[in-house]
Design a protein around this motif. Structure first.
Motif: not given
Length: 475
Positions: A305, A307, A319-320, A322, A326, A339, A375, A377-379
């Motif tokens: 993964r 991040i 990132g949006e 998502l 991706r 990603p 794999k 993920s965005c935060r």
């Protein structure tokens, strides 16, 4: 307190630069902007947006006055500027000012080149106009920056400040090179303020119109200068007025005083970032973090993964949504995906880290890249929020099959004053950008000509060298 309106102060600033010059150091910096725009533009000759503009200006025809890259012969300067600005911004490889998040050179340089060629201006006059046009562009953008919000009001409203402010800054450059006086330069700015536009929805959901925004700004700038030369006038309070540019686009949170604060003594120009990667600037720190992971020997087959942590405002672009980020639908959309760009840096890595070959439609559809992007993920990251938008930071954490984690934090982007691209790296960027468009001899000669511009009486040598590009005729 000056009795002049903002546009009158800007016009006087531009007129003084036209008559006195901006100095050797700023001319050198402006020459670097010209070289960067030319390299980015020549790399973009095959883009669909450039093809559409070439086809249109060929239909328009008109008096042969300025070079249109990728086409034989010459075209009206406004048409040449439309194509030039489109090419300059088409690959998202153009320079960036922070924290305004503008790409100022992509509108200013093409407009200035078209008018300078038409009027027979000297190299020094071209560079003076570029320096002033870029400065005005970013100062207008900074007037729309909300420090409490930590972001551009233009951007928050979905407005492309690069094109809106760029039309005004480029009009200053075009007016200077047209030999206009202070009053007429002010009218050119006032006219251009009614012409700048651009919406950012294409960043979110697709469409190629954003590639033409800087072209239209450059076209508007040349048109505005021409109209001012023929007697059309603009409102004197076009910047700060009740129905002026800042109120109309940004509302009461805009700070008009920023536009002229320390004007002529403090220059934003030298602090503008060059881009090392041909993709949205918000993705660059993630790319650098991924390249650091590679340097530590971490490979895609070891990763469970990834991040990607970034400023909250940045994630709205890279990132949006998502799922779309991706699995970008094209190479162009991949350039706006956190990603995908992380995956490309871990698996590809051409040029200066990632390069044009990483943003083709086939590369964006590569199963290995998509599997790795899936794999990611965005935060949001509070520490990144504190730094943004003075830098576009990111943190990338790799969780490995072994249970081990490895984190890379990038707080300072490559290409800016604190982490500059070296002259060798800028030369490498130009050479790679022009590998298919120029002969090796021209690719070597053009940087030398551009850096000699302060001493050249006209642009003839540069135009001849650019004439070695292969024509890309409209279908």
């Amino acid at each position: 307190m000056s009795d002049l309106t903002i546009v009158q102060e800007l016009a006087l600033f531009a007129f003084r630069a036209r008559t006195r010059g901006v100095g050797a150091e700023l001319r050198t910096d402006a020459a670097r902007r010209v070289l960067d725009v030319l390299g980015n533009s020549l790399a973009a000759l095959e883009t669909p947006a450039a093809g559409a503009v070439r086809a249109l200006i060929t239909e328009w025809e008109g008096r042969p006055r300025a070079t249109a890259l990728g086409l034989p012969g010459r075209y009206p300067e406004a048409s040449a500027a439309l194509l030039g600005g489109t090419l300059a911004h088409a690959l998202d490889f153009d320079d960036t000012h922070l924290p305004s998040v503008l790409h100022p050179s992509a509108s200013v340089v093409p407009a200035a080149l078209a008018v300078a060629e038409t009027t027979g201006a000297s190299g020094a006059a071209l560079l003076d106009a570029v320096a002033v046009g870029v400065e005005i562009t970013v100062r207008l953008g900074m007037a729309g920056y909300d420090a409490a919000l930590g972001n551009s009001i233009f951007f928050e409203r979905g407005l492309h400040a690069t094109a809106i402010c760029g039309a005004v800054g480029a009009a200053a450059a075009a007016a200077m090179l047209s030999g206009l006086g202070a009053a007429e330069i002010g009218h050119a700015l006032g006219i251009a303020a009614s012409m700048g536009s651009g919406l950012l929805e294409a960043n979110r959901t697709g469409g190629t119109v954003k590639r033409v925004h800087c072209g239209w700004a450059a076209h508007a700038a040349v048109t505005a200068a021409g109209l001012a030369r023929h007697g059309l006038t603009g409102p004197p309070t076009v910047i700060e007025g009740r129905f002026g540019l800042l109120q109309a686009f940004c509302g009461p949170a805009a700070d008009a005083s920023v536009v002229t604060a320390d004007l002529g003594t403090h220059w934003e120009l030298p602090g503008i970032f060059f881009k090392p990667y041909p993709c949205n600037h918000f993705t660059h720190a993630g790319i650098d973090a991924a390249l650091r992971l590679r340097a530590h020997g971490i490979t895609a087959d070891q990763i469970d993964r990834l991040i990607l942590a970034a400023p909250t405002a940045v994630l709205r672009t890279i990132g949006e949504p998502l799922a779309a980020k991706r699995h970008p639908e094209s190479g162009y959309h991949a350039a706006f995906s956190g990603p995908y760009t992380v995956a490309a840096a871990l698996l590809g890595g051409g040029g200066l880290g990632v390069f044009h070959e990483d943003f083709t439609d086939s590369a964006a559809a590569d199963p290995a890249r998509l599997a790795l992007a899936a794999k990611v993920s965005c935060r949001p990251d509070p520490r990144c929020d504190e730094i943004f938008p003075h830098q576009f930071p990111a943190t990338l954490t790799a969780e490995l099959h072994t249970g081990r984690t490895h984190t890379e934090r990038v707080t300072m982007n490559r290409g800016g004053p604190g982490n500059p691209l070296s002259p060798e790296e800028l030369a490498t960027k130009f050479r790679l950008n022009t590998a298919t468009a120029l002969t090796p001899e021209a690719a070597t000669a053009i940087p030398e000509i551009v850096y000699d511009l302060p001493d050249l009486p006209d642009l003839d040598h540069l135009i001849r060298a650019l004439g070695t590009t292969q024509p890309h005729l409209p279908h």
